[in-house]
Design a protein around this motif. Structure first.
Motif, mmCIF file in Angstrom:
data_model
loop_
_atom_site.group_PDB
_atom_site.id
_atom_site.type_symbol
_atom_site.label_atom_id
_atom_site.label_comp_id
_atom_site.label_asym_id
_atom_site.label_seq_id
_atom_site.Cartn_x
_atom_site.Cartn_y
_atom_site.Cartn_z
ATOM 1 N N LEU A 152 0.838 -1.205 0.000
ATOM 2 C CA LEU A 152 0.000 0.000 0.000
ATOM 3 C C LEU A 152 0.870 1.252 0.000
ATOM 4 O O LEU A 152 2.002 1.238 0.495
ATOM 5 N N ARG B 164 1.068 5.285 1.410
ATOM 6 C CA ARG B 164 0.519 6.000 2.566
ATOM 7 C C ARG B 164 1.306 7.285 2.834
ATOM 8 O O ARG B 164 2.362 7.506 2.264
ATOM 9 N N ASN C 265 -4.971 6.758 -1.263
ATOM 10 C CA ASN C 265 -3.925 5.746 -1.378
ATOM 11 C C ASN C 265 -4.391 4.546 -2.186
ATOM 12 O O ASN C 265 -5.594 4.296 -2.336
ATOM 13 N N ARG D 231 -3.654 0.256 -3.239
ATOM 14 C CA ARG D 231 -2.944 -1.025 -3.148
ATOM 15 C C ARG D 231 -2.266 -1.249 -4.487
ATOM 16 O O ARG D 231 -2.826 -0.920 -5.532
ATOM 17 N N SER E 21 -7.389 2.508 -1.314
ATOM 18 C CA SER E 21 -7.334 2.267 0.123
ATOM 19 C C SER E 21 -7.840 3.514 0.840
ATOM 20 O O SER E 21 -7.476 4.638 0.474
ATOM 21 N N ASP E 22 -8.647 3.328 1.876
ATOM 22 C CA ASP E 22 -9.177 4.474 2.622
ATOM 23 C C ASP E 22 -8.191 5.018 3.638
ATOM 24 O O ASP E 22 -8.413 6.078 4.226
#
Length: 444
Positions: A374, A376, A393, A395, A441-442
């Motif tokens: 991921l 970030r 973000n 994956r 991605s949250d």
């Protein structure tokens, strides 16, 4: 006394060797001091120092071997430890992969110690934390971080006459800065051996800027994009292919270096010809001990030259099986780069994504080094040479083998170490085409 001079350490090692009656004896003595300061929610939470020594004694009778550790260096303790380890070795089963102690080595000292790191005081650590906390507070942001410094020595010897001694030092700093509502996050890490080169203020300013810039991230459709990976983001993927350079993994079909039907692919071109990676224990930016964990003397080697893999690591056992020469395990990796800064790479990008950090990376397929992970702490959309806005973000499913074939441009290498690298590295920022983002991605 947890820091010892060479003469003091040698006296202890010689004492142990003189006591041992086994077929062979290997002894290692390490010691030093670790200091740290941790902060969270804009205030210091813990701080401390730990000093310790560790003596490891390993003996063998034939292929039966055992080891004990102690930090009591009194004559009585040393005698008891040697007696105990010899008793254990006699009880141990035969080790089918046992290798005898190495023969005498020649070590060329490397510059792994900085006095400024040895001179760090609790007040210095407090100031380093304050240099991160105060600007974050002023901007209404929330900072958390960890500064850890260490100095020490390593000494080792064996019954074949091997002896080595060297002092080491290092400082690691990581800092995460978030907006109070948690919608923006920035992160930075730094590693140096000389505390004079560490500025937590400058490093934290990067995390602060990214926290402020990453609020209100927009969702971008997953897919293949041109990316600019900051050095630490690229290191996260490169780490995952290092096991592939093990000759045994390659011979046994568990590596990208495995050849179909048996053997290895040593000498084949795997990467873009701009990929050049060496290991050099005396490199001025990333010096490491001149010997590996077994005491073999390290040397400067080409790992990858013009995209061609020129190196596989043969352990002493596997080298004997394959009638190859065993070489010391590298302690660092230095990848060549270009002359452009990260900002210049962004300026030269028509459309792309800037990735601050990759994390939670897991292996999917060891033979192709396909990994998943991921992004970030600051992912941004680039258009016409400018960072336009933060994005959510992703994956990713990507292989560093593919990544190093899709190079558009390389920047100036930076030192990467600590939790972000399996060994200390020099890694450039990389502009990569067709990087594969598979879902959103949250996480921030």
């Amino acid at each position: 006394m947890t820091m010892m001079t060479e003469a003091e350490a040698k006296k202890v090692l010689d004492k142990v060797l003189s006591l041992a009656k086994a077929d062979q004896c290997i002894v290692q003595l390490t010691g030093g001091r670790e200091g740290n300061i941790r902060f969270a929610r804009n205030t210091v939470s813990t701080s401390g120092e730990v000093s310790d020594l560790q003596l490891v004694i390993s003996v063998a009778y034939g292929s039966r071997n055992a080891a004990v550790t102690t930090n009591d260096l009194s004559d009585a303790s040393l005698a008891a430890a040697v007696k105990r380890v010899q008793e254990l070795a006699k009880l141990a089963p035969e080790n089918p992969e046992f290798m005898p102690a190495i023969e005498k080595q020649k070590y060329k000292a490397s510059d792994t110690f900085a006095q400024s790191t040895a001179d760090i005081t609790p007040a210095d650590r407090a100031q380093a934390a304050a240099d991160s906390l105060e600007p974050s507070r002023k901007k209404g942001l929330v900072a958390a971080g960890f500064l850890q410094d260490n100095i020490g020595f390593v000494a080792h010897a064996n019954s074949n006459g091997v002896f080595g001694y060297q002092k080491t030092s290092g400082v690691d700093f990581t800092c995460t800065v978030r907006t109070e509502d948690g919608r923006g996050s920035g992160w930075v890490s730094r590693n140096v051996d000389d505390f004079k080169r560490m500025s937590t203020a400058k490093a934290s300013d990067i995390a602060i800027q990214k926290a402020e810039m990453s609020v209100d991230a927009k969702a971008l459709e997953p897919g293949r994009y041109t990316v600019i990976l900051e050095p630490v983001a690229a290191a996260g993927l490169i780490n995952m292919m290092l096991g592939g350079f093990d000759a045994r993994n390659a011979d046994e079909g568990r590596s990208f270096m495995s050849k179909k039907g048996g053997g290895t692919r040593l000498g084949e071109k795997f990467f873009d010809e701009r990929v050049n990676i060496i290991t050099d224990p005396w490199h001025p930016d990333v010096p490491v001990l001149p010997w590996d964990g077994e005491g073999l003397a390290r040397e400067k080697l080409d790992v990858v030259k013009n995209g061609v893999v020129n190196y596989l690591n043969y352990s002493r056992y596997w080298a004997k099986q394959k009638e190859k020469q065993a070489k010391a395990l590298p302690g660092n990796l230095i990848m060549s780069g270009g002359k452009k800064s990260l900002e210049e790479l962004v300026k030269g990008t028509k459309k792309g994504i800037l990735v601050t950090r990759t994390w939670y990376i897991r292996m999917v397929d060891p033979q192709s080094v396909l990994v998943t992970g991921l992004t970030r702490d600051g992912t941004f959309y680039i258009e016409d040479g400018k960072i336009m806005y933060p994005i959510k973000n992703f994956r990713f499913n990507e292989s560093p083998i593919t990544m190093l074939n899709n190079i558009e441009e390389l920047g100036v290498p930076e030192r990467i170490a600590g939790d972000e690298a399996a060994v200390i590295m020099m890694i450039p920022p990389m502009k990569i085409r067709d990087f594969n983002f598979t879902s959103l991605s949250d996480a921030v």
